[in-house]
Design a protein around this motif. Structure first.
Motif, PDB file in Angstrom:
ATOM      1  N   MET A   1       0.834  -1.306  -0.075  1.00  0.00           N
ATOM      2  CA  MET A   1      -0.013   0.033   0.054  1.00  0.00           C
ATOM      3  C   MET A   1       0.996   0.999  -0.087  1.00  0.00           C
ATOM      4  SD  MET A   1      -3.197   0.181   0.014  1.00  0.00           S
ATOM      5  CE  MET A   1      -4.523   1.591   0.103  1.00  0.00           C
ATOM      6  N   THR A   2       0.468   2.222  -0.916  1.00  0.00           N
ATOM      7  CA  THR A   2       1.444   3.347  -0.858  1.00  0.00           C
ATOM      8  C   THR A   2       1.114   4.338   0.254  1.00  0.00           C
ATOM      9  OG1 THR A   2      -0.233   4.306  -2.073  1.00  0.00           O
ATOM     10  CG2 THR A   2       1.301   3.337  -3.334  1.00  0.00           C
ATOM     11  N   ASN A   3       2.034   5.207   0.586  1.00  0.00           N
ATOM     12  CA  ASN A   3       1.845   6.092   1.911  1.00  0.00           C
ATOM     13  C   ASN A   3       2.472   7.360   1.577  1.00  0.00           C
ATOM     14  OD1 ASN A   3       2.828   7.174   4.421  1.00  0.00           O
ATOM     15  ND2 ASN A   3       1.493   5.620   5.238  1.00  0.00           N
ATOM     16  N   PHE A   4       1.653   8.380   1.571  1.00  0.00           N
ATOM     17  CA  PHE A   4       2.271   9.523   1.239  1.00  0.00           C
ATOM     18  C   PHE A   4       3.343   9.886   2.075  1.00  0.00           C
ATOM     19  CE2 PHE A   4       1.994  14.286   1.272  1.00  0.00           C
ATOM     20  CZ  PHE A   4       2.091  14.704  -0.003  1.00  0.00           C
ATOM     21  N   ASN A   5       3.029   9.733   3.465  1.00  0.00           N
ATOM     22  CA  ASN A   5       4.365  10.325   4.374  1.00  0.00           C
ATOM     23  C   ASN A   5       5.561   9.685   4.035  1.00  0.00           C
ATOM     24  OD1 ASN A   5       2.267  11.522   5.755  1.00  0.00           O
ATOM     25  ND2 ASN A   5       2.276  10.099   7.536  1.00  0.00           N
ATOM     26  N   ILE A   6       5.607   8.288   3.722  1.00  0.00           N
ATOM     27  CA  ILE A   6       6.716   7.715   3.380  1.00  0.00           C
ATOM     28  C   ILE A   6       7.460   7.880   2.093  1.00  0.00           C
ATOM     29  CG2 ILE A   6       7.943   5.352   2.906  1.00  0.00           C
ATOM     30  CD1 ILE A   6       5.938   4.327   5.072  1.00  0.00           C
ATOM     31  N   THR A   7       6.625   8.124   1.027  1.00  0.00           N
ATOM     32  CA  THR A   7       7.122   8.288  -0.233  1.00  0.00           C
ATOM     33  C   THR A   7       7.470   9.839  -0.615  1.00  0.00           C
ATOM     34  OG1 THR A   7       5.549   6.499  -0.973  1.00  0.00           O
ATOM     35  CG2 THR A   7       6.289   7.685  -2.666  1.00  0.00           C
ATOM     36  N   ILE A   8       6.707  10.733  -0.032  1.00  0.00           N
ATOM     37  CA  ILE A   8       6.851  11.949  -0.383  1.00  0.00           C
ATOM     38  C   ILE A   8       7.377  12.659   0.708  1.00  0.00           C
ATOM     39  CG2 ILE A   8       5.744  13.930  -1.018  1.00  0.00           C
ATOM     40  CD1 ILE A   8       5.209  11.902  -3.052  1.00  0.00           C
ATOM     41  N   ILE A   9       6.801  12.954   2.015  1.00  0.00           N
ATOM     42  CA  ILE A   9       7.389  13.670   3.014  1.00  0.00           C
ATOM     43  C   ILE A   9       8.809  13.292   3.498  1.00  0.00           C
ATOM     44  CG2 ILE A   9       7.017  14.903   5.186  1.00  0.00           C
ATOM     45  CD1 ILE A   9       4.099  14.904   4.593  1.00  0.00           C
ATOM     46  N   ASP A  10       8.801  11.973   3.958  1.00  0.00           N
ATOM     47  CA  ASP A  10      10.207  11.511   4.463  1.00  0.00           C
ATOM     48  C   ASP A  10      11.350  11.576   3.490  1.00  0.00           C
ATOM     49  OD1 ASP A  10       8.640  10.992   6.666  1.00  0.00           O
ATOM     50  OD2 ASP A  10       8.789   8.861   6.632  1.00  0.00           O
ATOM     51  N   GLN A  11      10.920  11.666   2.028  1.00  0.00           N
ATOM     52  CA  GLN A  11      12.013  11.618   1.030  1.00  0.00           C
ATOM     53  C   GLN A  11      12.260  13.196   1.201  1.00  0.00           C
ATOM     54  OE1 GLN A  11      13.669   9.665  -1.090  1.00  0.00           O
ATOM     55  NE2 GLN A  11      12.850   8.169   0.325  1.00  0.00           N
ATOM     56  N   LEU A  12      11.145  14.129   1.094  1.00  0.00           N
ATOM     57  CA  LEU A  12      11.737  15.626   1.104  1.00  0.00           C
ATOM     58  C   LEU A  12      12.609  16.074   2.286  1.00  0.00           C
ATOM     59  CD1 LEU A  12       8.271  17.033   0.219  1.00  0.00           C
ATOM     60  CD2 LEU A  12      10.463  17.093  -1.167  1.00  0.00           C
ATOM     61  N   ILE A  13      12.101  15.386   3.387  1.00  0.00           N
ATOM     62  CA  ILE A  13      12.968  15.695   4.665  1.00  0.00           C
ATOM     63  C   ILE A  13      14.245  15.339   4.488  1.00  0.00           C
ATOM     64  CG2 ILE A  13      12.887  15.364   7.166  1.00  0.00           C
ATOM     65  CD1 ILE A  13       9.941  15.513   7.045  1.00  0.00           C
ATOM     66  N   GLN A  14      14.566  14.388   4.092  1.00  0.00           N
ATOM     67  CA  GLN A  14      15.841  13.457   3.749  1.00  0.00           C
ATOM     68  C   GLN A  14      16.516  14.624   2.782  1.00  0.00           C
ATOM     69  OE1 GLN A  14      15.738   9.514   2.517  1.00  0.00           O
ATOM     70  NE2 GLN A  14      18.099   9.426   2.268  1.00  0.00           N
ATOM     71  N   GLN A  15      15.919  15.179   1.968  1.00  0.00           N
ATOM     72  CA  GLN A  15      16.862  15.946   0.783  1.00  0.00           C
ATOM     73  C   GLN A  15      17.150  17.344   1.658  1.00  0.00           C
ATOM     74  OE1 GLN A  15      17.835  14.654  -1.507  1.00  0.00           O
ATOM     75  NE2 GLN A  15      16.450  12.921  -1.909  1.00  0.00           N
ATOM     76  N   PHE A  16      16.200  17.679   2.520  1.00  0.00           N
ATOM     77  CA  PHE A  16      16.389  19.057   3.154  1.00  0.00           C
ATOM     78  C   PHE A  16      17.583  19.073   3.934  1.00  0.00           C
ATOM     79  CE2 PHE A  16      11.646  20.291   3.533  1.00  0.00           C
ATOM     80  CZ  PHE A  16      11.614  20.684   2.458  1.00  0.00           C
ATOM     81  N   GLU A  17      18.325  17.939   3.994  1.00  0.00           N
ATOM     82  CA  GLU A  17      19.469  17.571   4.954  1.00  0.00           C
ATOM     83  C   GLU A  17      20.742  18.070   4.108  1.00  0.00           C
ATOM     84  OE1 GLU A  17      19.426  13.784   6.764  1.00  0.00           O
ATOM     85  OE2 GLU A  17      17.582  14.566   8.109  1.00  0.00           O
ATOM     86  N   GLN A  18      20.539  18.034   2.755  1.00  0.00           N
ATOM     87  CA  GLN A  18      21.649  18.447   1.885  1.00  0.00           C
ATOM     88  C   GLN A  18      21.673  19.779   1.786  1.00  0.00           C
ATOM     89  OE1 GLN A  18      22.300  15.992  -1.628  1.00  0.00           O
ATOM     90  NE2 GLN A  18      19.951  15.913  -1.635  1.00  0.00           N
ATOM     91  N   ARG A  19      22.384  20.301   2.765  1.00  0.00           N
ATOM     92  CA  ARG A  19      22.338  21.998   3.141  1.00  0.00           C
ATOM     93  C   ARG A  19      23.023  22.724   2.094  1.00  0.00           C
ATOM     94  NH1 ARG A  19      22.399  23.232   8.781  1.00  0.00           N
ATOM     95  NH2 ARG A  19      23.142  25.234   8.252  1.00  0.00           N
TER      96      ARG A  19
END
Lengths: 497, 80
Positions: A1-19
């Motif tokens: 089952m797809t999940n917006f939090n995992i597929t979208i938000i968590d991925q975005l937050i991970q990218q935010f760490e690349q300062r």
């Protein structure tokens, strides 16, 4: 089952760490993922302090960092955006706000046009350090955006796209042959009021790539050419209409860095696309993607081979359904038809919209539940005529409403256009119909300076039956485009006298 | 061709393309100053200028044609 939090938000937050990594290039100014995250947090804080009265929030679709940050902040906090184009008439935008009943509008403009609303001027908020904690309990049914497309009644209709829809799209996109990398420099040449824009900013962000946008006051195709050469764009989705505008200038544009180009939003004529590939972006792999807004951006994909491209009347095949999406071709009674036959395409799966905004009449027309192999499945009726070949490749054959009957003969307008384009190899051709005194008349529009149409008519007579010969040929030096970058057929139709 | 004569012709081209009765332009004006001169009509305006003055702009030049004065500069340069 797809999940917006995992597929979208968590991925975005991970990218935010690349300062230090660049996220956007807007009007020649670069912004890092760190800067983006600071703007996102500033807007999140404000949404938490002053929660909008409802989950759907208006967003003025400017071309700036705050506008993109607003979308991400709204999504993280569980809200949906309703894009309002700054260059579209205020009356149309107000009608959209009224339909959705949104009272809060995020606007990065210094002076907002929305005087009777609770306007949040996002450009005035101070930067905040991003906090990765967020509410994970938001329903997958919550919306991410509502896009208003022109309705046949003249009143725009809103397509609701949920968190589940977007997550399913992103997962399916990543399973196609096209793999985005963090080193990619990606084109975003679509208005935020058109859904290909979501692919164009979201997919690069999820992979940590950099997005290049087009300022609203620029001439799109000329600016895009500048980006492709000066910024060595590596990936981008484009409408064939834009490629056609570039065609007179193909000799002035060349890049070996462009590695993947999606053609979408319209039917892709083989000759045009091959010329684009060979003369301007020879190292690129080209893809033809198809999808209605109602099925979240794209739902079929075709990797265009360098040889033996499959076509129908010169239009490139739209390929196979996205992962998790079922495409069915049916007859008038919504019964699946034999392979090779032409019928309306229906699509089903997690990418299909929950429906139109406040419009049960339209929902009843556009969605249907079919029982196939004992299972109930909800399908969206695309209104597109297609057929499938033995390999399962889907051929696009035009809109259901462009297939007309004259004297009992079924006519595909695309076939006339195809032959007209053979005569005018450098020009676009569009056939539109109009009823006159009970008869359906065919009007052939040619993107060309006025000239004697008789040689063209003679040419058409050699291949087409008399009932397919247009009543009139209308020459127009430049075809008008709508805000989505497609040929504006409504405007063309006004030229019929 | 004199700048004044060019600007007169530009006025009539632009008025026709944006469907206004007449348009008054100065060299300092940009597309933003004329109602209806948006990115869509701009393409038609450019095509019309090319035809009227028998010139051809380059792809990268199109982006610079936002200011009336720059359009005139380019027309003069191309005609010589």
């Amino acid at each position: 089952m797809t999940n917006f939090n995992i597929t979208i938000i968590d991925q975005l937050i991970q990218q935010f760490e690349q300062r230090e990594k660049k996220a956007f290039c807007i009007n020649d100014i670069y912004y890092t993922y760190y800067q983006l995250s600071q703007r996102v947090q500033a807007i999140r804080d404000l949404l938490q302090q002053n929660p909008p009265h409802q989950l759907e929030v208006g967003l003025v679709a400017n071309d700036d960092l705050n506008t993109y940050a607003s979308i991400l902040a709204l999504w993280i906090e569980g809200y949906a955006y309703v894009p309002l184009h700054p260059l579209q008439p205020l009356e149309r935008c107000l009608d959209i706000c009224k339909q959705v009943n949104c009272k809060t509008i995020l606007d990065s403009s210094q002076a907002s046009r929305y005087t009777d609303f609770k306007v949040i001027t996002t450009s005035l908020l101070d930067n905040k350090t991003f906090r990765p904690q967020y509410n994970k309990g938001i329903s997958e049914k919550n919306l991410t955006y509502i896009l208003f497309t022109s309705g046949s009644t003249g009143k725009p209709k809103g397509v609701k796209i949920s968190r589940r829809n977007i997550a399913a799209f992103a997962e399916a996109f990543d399973q196609t042959d096209l793999h985005l990398q963090s080193s990619d420099r990606c084109l975003q040449c679509f208005d935020l009021t058109f859904d290909v824009s979501v692919q164009s900013f979201l997919m690069p962000l999820l992979h940590g790539a950099c997005i290049y946008t087009i300022p609203h006051d620029q001439i799109k195709f000329s600016y895009v050419a500048g980006l492709i050469e000066d910024h060595q764009i590596t990936f981008g989705a484009m409408a064939p209409s834009m490629v056609r505008m570039l065609k007179p200038y193909f000799d002035e544009l060349y890049s070996e860095n462009f590695r993947a180009c999606i053609l979408t939003a319209e039917a892709s004529p083989l000759e045009l696309i091959q010329a684009w590939h060979q003369r301007c972006i020879p190292k690129a792999t080209l893809y033809n993607y198809y999808g209605p807004t109602e099925a979240t951006i794209y739902c079929t994909a075709y990797k265009i081979p360098t040889k033996n491209v499959k076509t129908h009347h010169g239009i490139i095949v739209i390929g196979k359904p996205f992962e998790g999406l079922d495409a069915l071709i049916v007859d008038k009674n919504n019964q699946p038809i034999a392979q090779g036959k032409t019928g309306e395409m229906l699509v089903s799966g997690d990418q299909v919209t929950p429906g139109y905004w406040n419009n049960t009449t339209l929902d009843a027309e556009a969605f249907i539940t079919l029982t196939l192999s004992g299972k109930n499945k909800r399908y969206y009726k695309t209104g597109d005529l297609c057929s499938k070949d033995t390999e399962g490749l889907i051929y696009y054959k035009g809109r259901k409403d462009t297939q007309v009957k004259i004297n009992g003969y079924r006519i595909e307008l695309g076939e006339i256009e195809h032959h007209a384009r053979k005569f005018y190899t450098e020009s676009n051709a569009v056939v539109l119909t109009q009823e006159k005194e009970g008869n359906i008349e065919l009007y052939l529009f040619i993107e060309h300076a006025q000239e004697d149409p008789h040689p063209l008519i003679e040419f058409l007579r050699q291949t087409l039956p008399q009932y397919m010969i247009p009543t009139e040929v209308i020459y127009q030096k430049e075809f008008p485009l709508n805000n989505n970058g497609k040929t504006d057929k409504n405007k063309l139709k006004t030229l019929i006298k | 061709m004199e700048r004044k004569a060019i600007i007169k012709q530009l006025q009539s081209i632009i008025a026709k393309e944006v469907k206004l009765e007449n348009v008054e332009l100065t060299e300092e004006n940009t597309a933003n100053d004329v109602k209806g001169w948006d990115s869509l009509s701009h393409i038609a305006i450019i095509a019309q200028i090319e035809e009227t003055f028998s010139i051809k702009f380059k792809l990268r030049e199109l982006a610079k044609l936002k200011k009336v004065g720059s359009i005139i500069d380019l027309i003069i340069k191309k005609q010589n």
